[in-house]
Design an enzyme around this catalytic site. Structure first.
Site, PDB file in Angstrom:
ATOM      1  N   THR A  33       0.082  -4.061   3.823  1.00  0.00           N
ATOM      2  CA  THR A  33      -0.944  -3.471   4.560  1.00  0.00           C
ATOM      3  C   THR A  33      -2.333  -4.322   3.970  1.00  0.00           C
ATOM      4  O   THR A  33      -2.070  -5.163   2.938  1.00  0.00           O
ATOM      5  CB  THR A  33      -1.318  -1.978   3.861  1.00  0.00           C
ATOM      6  OG1 THR A  33      -2.656  -1.693   4.245  1.00  0.00           O
ATOM      7  CG2 THR A  33      -1.223  -1.668   2.241  1.00  0.00           C
ATOM      8  N   ASP A  34      -3.189  -4.340   4.882  1.00  0.00           N
ATOM      9  CA  ASP A  34      -4.523  -5.162   4.434  1.00  0.00           C
ATOM     10  C   ASP A  34      -5.068  -4.297   3.041  1.00  0.00           C
ATOM     11  O   ASP A  34      -6.133  -4.994   2.514  1.00  0.00           O
ATOM     12  CB  ASP A  34      -5.426  -5.202   5.627  1.00  0.00           C
ATOM     13  CG  ASP A  34      -5.903  -3.833   6.151  1.00  0.00           C
ATOM     14  OD1 ASP A  34      -5.574  -2.855   5.861  1.00  0.00           O
ATOM     15  OD2 ASP A  34      -6.460  -3.631   7.245  1.00  0.00           O
ATOM     16  N   GLU A  35      -4.883  -3.061   2.856  1.00  0.00           N
ATOM     17  CA  GLU A  35      -5.562  -2.336   1.931  1.00  0.00           C
ATOM     18  C   GLU A  35      -5.282  -2.917   0.502  1.00  0.00           C
ATOM     19  O   GLU A  35      -6.038  -2.496  -0.408  1.00  0.00           O
ATOM     20  CB  GLU A  35      -4.997  -0.891   1.896  1.00  0.00           C
ATOM     21  CG  GLU A  35      -5.561  -0.262   3.401  1.00  0.00           C
ATOM     22  CD  GLU A  35      -5.467   1.149   3.494  1.00  0.00           C
ATOM     23  OE1 GLU A  35      -5.679   1.963   2.585  1.00  0.00           O
ATOM     24  OE2 GLU A  35      -5.199   1.644   4.563  1.00  0.00           O
ATOM     25  N   TYR A  62      -2.132   4.694  -3.152  1.00  0.00           N
ATOM     26  CA  TYR A  62      -1.280   4.046  -1.970  1.00  0.00           C
ATOM     27  C   TYR A  62      -1.420   2.722  -2.219  1.00  0.00           C
ATOM     28  O   TYR A  62      -0.449   2.059  -2.241  1.00  0.00           O
ATOM     29  CB  TYR A  62      -1.976   4.770  -0.699  1.00  0.00           C
ATOM     30  CG  TYR A  62      -1.474   3.847   0.458  1.00  0.00           C
ATOM     31  CD1 TYR A  62       0.034   3.804   0.711  1.00  0.00           C
ATOM     32  CD2 TYR A  62      -2.318   3.079   1.197  1.00  0.00           C
ATOM     33  CE1 TYR A  62       0.249   3.114   1.890  1.00  0.00           C
ATOM     34  CE2 TYR A  62      -1.744   2.237   2.320  1.00  0.00           C
ATOM     35  CZ  TYR A  62      -0.511   2.320   2.485  1.00  0.00           C
ATOM     36  OH  TYR A  62      -0.020   1.550   3.680  1.00  0.00           O
ATOM     37  N   LYS A  90       1.653  -0.289  -3.014  1.00  0.00           N
ATOM     38  CA  LYS A  90       1.988  -1.295  -1.829  1.00  0.00           C
ATOM     39  C   LYS A  90       1.512  -2.605  -2.546  1.00  0.00           C
ATOM     40  O   LYS A  90       2.497  -3.557  -2.528  1.00  0.00           O
ATOM     41  CB  LYS A  90       1.008  -1.182  -0.663  1.00  0.00           C
ATOM     42  CG  LYS A  90       1.170  -0.058   0.277  1.00  0.00           C
ATOM     43  CD  LYS A  90       2.834   0.028   0.703  1.00  0.00           C
ATOM     44  CE  LYS A  90       3.042  -0.731   1.917  1.00  0.00           C
ATOM     45  NZ  LYS A  90       4.396  -0.720   2.450  1.00  0.00           N
TER      46      LYS A  90
HETATM   47  P1  NAD Z   1       5.005   6.770   7.981  1.00  0.00           P
HETATM   48  O1  NAD Z   1       4.370   7.428   6.795  1.00  0.00           O
HETATM   49  O2  NAD Z   1       4.754   7.065   9.500  1.00  0.00           O
HETATM   50  O3  NAD Z   1       6.609   6.676   8.011  1.00  0.00           O
HETATM   51  C1  NAD Z   1       7.326   6.317   6.737  1.00  0.00           C
HETATM   52  C2  NAD Z   1       8.684   6.465   7.094  1.00  0.00           C
HETATM   53  O4  NAD Z   1       9.274   6.128   5.876  1.00  0.00           O
HETATM   54  C3  NAD Z   1       8.992   7.960   7.364  1.00  0.00           C
HETATM   55  O5  NAD Z   1      10.082   7.941   8.303  1.00  0.00           O
HETATM   56  C4  NAD Z   1       9.521   8.555   6.058  1.00  0.00           C
HETATM   57  O6  NAD Z   1      10.800   9.384   6.242  1.00  0.00           O
HETATM   58  C5  NAD Z   1      10.386   7.251   5.406  1.00  0.00           C
HETATM   59  N1  NAD Z   1      10.390   7.308   4.103  1.00  0.00           N
HETATM   60  C6  NAD Z   1       9.513   7.630   3.002  1.00  0.00           C
HETATM   61  N2  NAD Z   1      10.185   7.604   1.851  1.00  0.00           N
HETATM   62  C7  NAD Z   1      11.334   7.189   2.227  1.00  0.00           C
HETATM   63  C8  NAD Z   1      12.544   6.829   0.995  1.00  0.00           C
HETATM   64  N3  NAD Z   1      12.194   6.959  -0.184  1.00  0.00           N
HETATM   65  N4  NAD Z   1      13.431   6.234   1.639  1.00  0.00           N
HETATM   66  C9  NAD Z   1      13.692   6.245   3.033  1.00  0.00           C
HETATM   67  N5  NAD Z   1      12.692   6.362   3.831  1.00  0.00           N
HETATM   68  C10 NAD Z   1      11.493   6.854   3.376  1.00  0.00           C
HETATM   69  O7  NAD Z   1       4.405   5.173   7.971  1.00  0.00           O
HETATM   70  P2  NAD Z   1       3.904   4.062   8.869  1.00  0.00           P
HETATM   71  O8  NAD Z   1       2.411   4.474   9.238  1.00  0.00           O
HETATM   72  O9  NAD Z   1       4.907   4.169   9.995  1.00  0.00           O
HETATM   73  O10 NAD Z   1       3.880   2.787   8.220  1.00  0.00           O
HETATM   74  C11 NAD Z   1       5.223   2.031   7.738  1.00  0.00           C
HETATM   75  C12 NAD Z   1       4.775   0.974   7.008  1.00  0.00           C
HETATM   76  O11 NAD Z   1       3.689   0.149   7.375  1.00  0.00           O
HETATM   77  C13 NAD Z   1       4.396   1.185   5.591  1.00  0.00           C
HETATM   78  O12 NAD Z   1       4.924   0.497   4.658  1.00  0.00           O
HETATM   79  C14 NAD Z   1       2.810   1.294   5.596  1.00  0.00           C
HETATM   80  O13 NAD Z   1       2.500   0.914   3.976  1.00  0.00           O
HETATM   81  C15 NAD Z   1       2.821   0.211   6.488  1.00  0.00           C
HETATM   82  N6  NAD Z   1       1.362  -0.040   6.909  1.00  0.00           N
HETATM   83  C16 NAD Z   1       0.950   1.283   7.759  1.00  0.00           C
HETATM   84  C17 NAD Z   1      -0.193   1.222   8.499  1.00  0.00           C
HETATM   85  C18 NAD Z   1      -0.645   2.166   9.551  1.00  0.00           C
HETATM   86  O14 NAD Z   1      -1.708   1.981   9.986  1.00  0.00           O
HETATM   87  N7  NAD Z   1       0.178   3.103   9.760  1.00  0.00           N
HETATM   88  C19 NAD Z   1      -1.118   0.134   8.241  1.00  0.00           C
HETATM   89  C20 NAD Z   1      -0.705  -1.060   7.240  1.00  0.00           C
HETATM   90  C21 NAD Z   1       0.293  -0.959   6.720  1.00  0.00           C
HETATM   91  P1  TYD Z   2      -6.751   7.022   8.076  1.00  0.00           P
HETATM   92  O1  TYD Z   2      -6.234   7.078   9.453  1.00  0.00           O
HETATM   93  O2  TYD Z   2      -6.321   8.052   6.814  1.00  0.00           O
HETATM   94  O3  TYD Z   2      -6.238   5.652   7.652  1.00  0.00           O
HETATM   95  P2  TYD Z   2      -6.503   4.646   6.042  1.00  0.00           P
HETATM   96  O4  TYD Z   2      -7.100   5.336   5.125  1.00  0.00           O
HETATM   97  O5  TYD Z   2      -5.166   4.026   5.750  1.00  0.00           O
HETATM   98  O6  TYD Z   2      -7.685   3.519   6.790  1.00  0.00           O
HETATM   99  O7  TYD Z   2      -8.183   6.902   8.117  1.00  0.00           O
HETATM  100  C1  TYD Z   2      -8.938   5.940   8.840  1.00  0.00           C
HETATM  101  C2  TYD Z   2     -10.387   6.048   8.477  1.00  0.00           C
HETATM  102  O8  TYD Z   2     -10.632   7.161   8.796  1.00  0.00           O
HETATM  103  C3  TYD Z   2     -10.661   6.176   6.809  1.00  0.00           C
HETATM  104  O9  TYD Z   2     -11.902   5.271   6.767  1.00  0.00           O
HETATM  105  C4  TYD Z   2     -10.933   7.696   6.595  1.00  0.00           C
HETATM  106  C5  TYD Z   2     -11.312   8.146   7.907  1.00  0.00           C
HETATM  107  N1  TYD Z   2     -11.008   9.478   8.229  1.00  0.00           N
HETATM  108  C6  TYD Z   2     -12.116  10.429   8.324  1.00  0.00           C
HETATM  109  O10 TYD Z   2     -13.292  10.188   8.678  1.00  0.00           O
HETATM  110  N2  TYD Z   2     -11.525  11.776   8.915  1.00  0.00           N
HETATM  111  C7  TYD Z   2     -10.255  12.198   8.796  1.00  0.00           C
HETATM  112  O11 TYD Z   2      -9.879  13.414   8.896  1.00  0.00           O
HETATM  113  C8  TYD Z   2      -9.197  11.082   8.359  1.00  0.00           C
HETATM  114  C9  TYD Z   2      -7.785  11.395   8.088  1.00  0.00           C
HETATM  115  C10 TYD Z   2      -9.620   9.730   8.036  1.00  0.00           C
END
Ligand code: NAD
Ligand code: TYD
Length: 370
Positions: free
Chosen positions: A144-146, A170, A174
Site C-alpha cells: 500500500t502507499d500508506e 495497519y 504492511k
Molecule cells: P480485503 O480486506 O477486502 O480482503 C482481504 C482478504 O484476505 C479477505 O478475503 C480475507 O478473508 C483474506 N484474509 C484475511 N486474513 C487472512 C489469512 N490469515 N489467511 C488467508 N486469507 C486471509 O482487502 P483488499 O481491499 O482486497 O486488499 C487486498 C490487499 O491490497 C491487501 O494486502 C491490502 O493491504 C492491499 N491494499 C488495499 C487497498 C484498498 O484500497 N483496498 C489499497 C492499498 C493496498
Molecule cells: P478508508 O476507505 O477507510 O481508506 P484508508 O483509510 O485506507 O484511506 O478511508 C478513506 C478516507 O475516508 C480516509 O481519509 C478516512 C475517511 N473516512 C471518512 O471520512 N468516513 C468514513 O466513514 C470512513 C470509513 C472513512
C-alpha cells in the site's frame, strides 16, 4: 483445509491469497475472463472475504477455492507441492485502518506472521524447482502507499525511493511485511516484486470503506459520516485498473523491484462523498432533496493521515502501464454497480458487519453547511 472445488493438477497455475476479498476477487474474476490459466484461490474467509463475490465461478474448472489461513504452514506446503504454481499473488491481509486502531493483534498475525509463513513456504518450494521453473517463478506482494506515511499539501508525491514512515497499526504491519519480502529477495534470491497502490474503489468493495459506505448509507437515507473536516486527501484507483497493473507487473516487472500504482485522482474526502451523492441524485433521485443533505461530520480518526499521493512514473515509463479510468468514469461505474447489485450488498451485510457499523458510528455529530 477446506477445498470447495477440485481440479486436476498439472498445467500452468497461479496461486492467489485473499482472492475472496475486494481486490483479490476482482483480480481473480478479471483474470479468468481474460486467461485460460488456473487460479488456486487461498482465503481464510474472514468477515472481509465473501464467496458470494465468486458465485459466477461456480463449476469453473479453472478456479479452485481453498479455505486456508496463510499462517497455516502445513496447509501451504500441501498446496505448493500439489499444484506447483508458477506465481504467487499475495493480497491476503487485514486491510481496514479503523479496525487496526481498535484491535491491532489480528493485523500483526495475518500481515506479518502470515506473510512470513507464506514466504517460508514459497522459499522451500522454490528450492525444489528446476532452474527454468525457478527463473520463471514470481512472488508478487500487494502493499500500500500508506507505508510511506502522510504528506502535507505541496509535498512531493510518494515515489519508490520514499522512506517508510507508517503511522497506523495497519500500515506498520504492511511495512513489516514489505521488509520481510525484500529480505527474502536479498537473502534467499526469492523473485519477489512489491506493488504500492493507492486507495482502490469499484465493485465488490466491502461497505466499511469510504465509497461503498457512502453509497449504502445514502441509499438507506442514513447519515453519511465524514471524519473531521473532510479535507484529507487520497488518490483513487479503479480496482480493474489495479488488476491490469498487476498483470503487467507479473509479465514484465523485474524481481527485486517495487512499483507504485495510482489513479492520478487526488481528491479530498468531502469531494469524493459529494461526487457520490451527485451521481446518486442523477441515477437514483430522491423526491425532494439531495443526498448531500445526509453528509455529517463525525469525530476524526486517531492519527488520521492527511494526504497520500503517488508518483507512478516508474511503472508508466518502464512497463508502459497507465490507468484506463478517470475518477468520473470509474465512480459512475461503481455507483451503478451498487445500484444493480443489491443482492450482493444484502449478502455481505452480515451480523459481523452490522456490529462494526453500530460500534463505529453511534453518536454522529451533524455539521452545518455541507
Ligand atoms: P480485503 O480486506 O477486502 O480482503 C482481504 C482478504 O484476505 C479477505 O478475503 C480475507 O478473508 C483474506 N484474509 C484475511 N486474513 C487472512 C489469512 N490469515 N489467511 C488467508 N486469507 C486471509 O482487502 P483488499 O481491499 O482486497 O486488499 C487486498 C490487499 O491490497 C491487501 O494486502 C491490502 O493491504 C492491499 N491494499 C488495499 C487497498 C484498498 O484500497 N483496498 C489499497 C492499498 C493496498
Ligand atoms: P478508508 O476507505 O477507510 O481508506 P484508508 O483509510 O485506507 O484511506 O478511508 C478513506 C478516507 O475516508 C480516509 O481519509 C478516512 C475517511 N473516512 C471518512 O471520512 N468516513 C468514513 O466513514 C470512513 C470509513 C472513512
Amino acid at each position: 483445509m477446506c477445498v470447495h472445488y477440485s481440479l486436476d493438477e498439472g498445467g500452468l497455475m497461479i496461486l492467489v491469497t485473499g482472492g475472496a476479498g475486494f481486490i483479490g476477487a476482482n483480480f481473480v474474476l478479471d483474470w479468468l475472463q481474460r486467461r485460460n490459466e488456473t487460479v488456486i484461490n487461498v482465503d481464510k474467509l474472514t468477515y472481509a472475504g465473501n464467496l458470494c463475490t465468486l458465485k459466477s465461478l461456480t463449476g469453473n474448472p479453472l478456479h479452485c477455492f481453498v479455505q486456508v489461513d496463510i499462517s497455516d504452514r502445513s496447509a501451504l506446503d500441501l498446496l505448493f507441492s500439489r499444484y506447483a504454481p508458477r506465481a504467487v499473488i499475495h493480497f491476503a491481509a487485514e486491510s481496514h485502518v479503523d479496525r487496526s486502531i481498535h484491535s491491532p493483534e489480528e493485523f500483526v498475525q495475518t500481515n506479518v506472521v502470515g506473510t512470513f509463513t507464506l514466504l517460508e513456504a514459497a522459499r522451500e518450494y522454490l528450492d525444489r524447482l528446476d532452474d527454468d521453473a525457478r527463473a520463471a517463478f514470481r512472488f508478487l506482494h500487494i502493499s500500500t502507499d500508506e507505508v510511506f506515511g502522510s504528506l502535507l499539501p505541496g509535498d512531493p508525491h510518494f515515489c519508490e525511493m520514499t522512506p517508510y514512515a507508517p503511522n497506523s497499526p495497519y500500515s506498520a504491519t504492511k511495512a513489516a511485511s514489505d521488509h520481510l519480502v525484500r529480505a527474502y529477495h536479498y537473502t534467499y534470491g526469492l523473485p519477489v516484486i512489491t506493488m504500492h497502490c493507492s486507495n482502490n474503489y469499484g465493485p465488490y468493495h466491502f461497505p466499511e470503506k469510504l465509497i461503498p459506505l457512502t453509497i449504502l448509507k445514502a441509499l438507506n437515507s442514513e447519515s453519511i459520516p465524514i471524519y473531521g473536516d473532510g479535507q484529507n486527501v487520497r488518490d483513487w484507483l479503479y480496482v480493474r485498473d489495479h488488476c491490469s497493473a498487476i498483470r503487467t507487473v507479473l509479465s514484465h516487472g523485474t524481481p527485486g523491484q517495487t512499483y507504485n500504482v495510482g489513479g492520478q485522482n487526488e481528491k479530498k474526502n468531502i469531494e469524493v462523498v459529494q461526487a457520490v451523492c451527485d451521481l446518486l441524485d442523477l441515477l437514483h433521485p430522491k423526491a425532494h432533496s439531495s443526498y448531500r443533505d445526509l453528509i455529517v461530520s463525525v469525530s476524526d480518526r486517531l492519527g488520521h493521515d492527511y494526504r497520500y499521493a503517488i508518483d507512478m512514473r516508474k511503472i508508466k515509463i518502464e512497463l508502459g502501464w497507465k490507468p484506463a479510468e478517470t475518477f468520473e468514469s470509474g465512480l459512475r461505474k461503481t455507483v451503478q454497480w451498487y445500484l444493480d447489485n443489491q443482492h450482493w450488498v444484502n449478502e455481505v451485510q452480515s451480523g459481523e458487519y452490522r456490529k462494526w457499523i453500530e460500534f463505529k458510528y453511534t453518536n454522529v455529530r451533524k455539521s452545518q453547511g455541507r
